[in-house]
Write an enzyme that holds these catalytic residues in place. Structure first.
Site, PDB file in Angstrom:
ATOM      1  N   ILE A 199      18.376  51.076  16.257  1.00  0.00           N
ATOM      2  CA  ILE A 199      19.330  52.181  16.380  1.00  0.00           C
ATOM      3  C   ILE A 199      20.636  51.822  15.675  1.00  0.00           C
ATOM      4  O   ILE A 199      21.232  50.770  15.924  1.00  0.00           O
ATOM      5  CB  ILE A 199      19.611  52.509  17.857  1.00  0.00           C
ATOM      6  CG1 ILE A 199      18.307  52.805  18.612  1.00  0.00           C
ATOM      7  CG2 ILE A 199      20.575  53.696  17.940  1.00  0.00           C
ATOM      8  CD1 ILE A 199      17.506  53.951  18.063  1.00  0.00           C
ATOM      9  N   LYS A 200      21.064  52.716  14.807  1.00  0.00           N
ATOM     10  CA  LYS A 200      22.282  52.491  14.022  1.00  0.00           C
ATOM     11  C   LYS A 200      23.413  53.330  14.606  1.00  0.00           C
ATOM     12  O   LYS A 200      23.257  54.553  14.774  1.00  0.00           O
ATOM     13  CB  LYS A 200      22.014  52.876  12.570  1.00  0.00           C
ATOM     14  CG  LYS A 200      22.971  52.309  11.541  1.00  0.00           C
ATOM     15  CD  LYS A 200      22.421  52.639  10.150  1.00  0.00           C
ATOM     16  CE  LYS A 200      23.273  52.094   9.037  1.00  0.00           C
ATOM     17  NZ  LYS A 200      22.766  52.525   7.725  1.00  0.00           N
ATOM     18  N   VAL A 201      24.526  52.680  14.925  1.00  0.00           N
ATOM     19  CA  VAL A 201      25.673  53.381  15.516  1.00  0.00           C
ATOM     20  C   VAL A 201      26.936  53.049  14.728  1.00  0.00           C
ATOM     21  O   VAL A 201      27.033  51.971  14.134  1.00  0.00           O
ATOM     22  CB  VAL A 201      25.869  52.994  17.009  1.00  0.00           C
ATOM     23  CG1 VAL A 201      24.625  53.342  17.826  1.00  0.00           C
ATOM     24  CG2 VAL A 201      26.212  51.513  17.162  1.00  0.00           C
TER      25      VAL A 201
END
Length: 217
Positions: A82-84
């Site tokens: 997951i990229k935040v």
């Protein structure tokens, strides 16, 4: 140093995966839009091509919605990361997800202080953007050196993922500094193979071989 490719183009990913050099893939909303395909469908297909981490980015800006989006994205495949964004809400989400054992890539990093915060929040990867840093009058590789020093000082497990790579010199400099990962467009990775003397050498060998009139097959 691990090699990730920064694209959502399936054929480009397949081509590089076939070399055995590809360790993962990074995507973002801009790259997905460029592909013209469904976000979840493209992500699933990429995850089936590579065994390593595939970064899929949330698009919400608040923590609660980021968590909901992350729940959908991490169900796509076991290798989804997951990229935040590097914001307060992004790091809240990073902490929550990493505490559950989910890989998290914290992106849009432009300072060593930001990288320190991401590591403390449990990020799997921090993505400093060296090309964009250079574009704004800074030295992107100075940033990588600072992050490497800080992470080594405190034995942080967060991997430095050099992003916004524009050319092969960025790759070389990142490797010399000791970055864990670099992600680059397919064209930059293919350029790593190229050297004028290699090309000339092949031309010479082929010319000499043709003179023999022989065939291996």
């Amino acid at each position: 140093m691990k090699f990730f490719v920064d694209t959502a183009e399936i054929e480009a990913i397949r081509d590089l995966a076939a070399t055995g050099l590809l360790d993962g893939v990074t995507t973002n909303p801009s790259l997905i839009a460029k592909s013209g395909r469904d976000f979840k469908e493209v992500t699933a297909e990429i995850c089936g091509i590579v065994n390593g981490p595939v970064s899929a980015e949330v698009v919400a800006l608040d923590h609660a919605t980021m968590m909901k989006e992350a729940e959908v994205l991490r169900k796509i495949a076991d290798n989804v990361c997951i990229k935040v964004p590097l914001t307060v809400d992004g790091l809240k989400t990073c902490k929550a997800l990493s505490s559950e054992g989910t890989m998290v890539n914290v992106t849009l990093c432009f300072s060593a202080n930001q990288a320190l915060l991401a590591a403390k929040a449990g990020a799997s990867f921090i993505s400093p953007f060296v090309g964009r840093h250079d574009d704004n009058g800074f030295d992107g590789m100075d940033l990588i050196e600072d992050i490497r020093l800080i992470y080594d000082n405190y034995s942080f497990a967060t991997e430095i993922l050099v992003a916004s790579v524009r050319h092969t010199t960025h790759v070389l400099q990142a490797a010399k500094i000791g970055a864990d990962v670099m992600t680059a467009p397919p064209a930059v990775i293919h350029a790593l193979f190229k050297h004028v003397l290699t090309d000339k050498g092949i031309e010479g060998f082929m010319a000499d071989w043709a003179k023999t009139g022989q065939s291996i097959l």
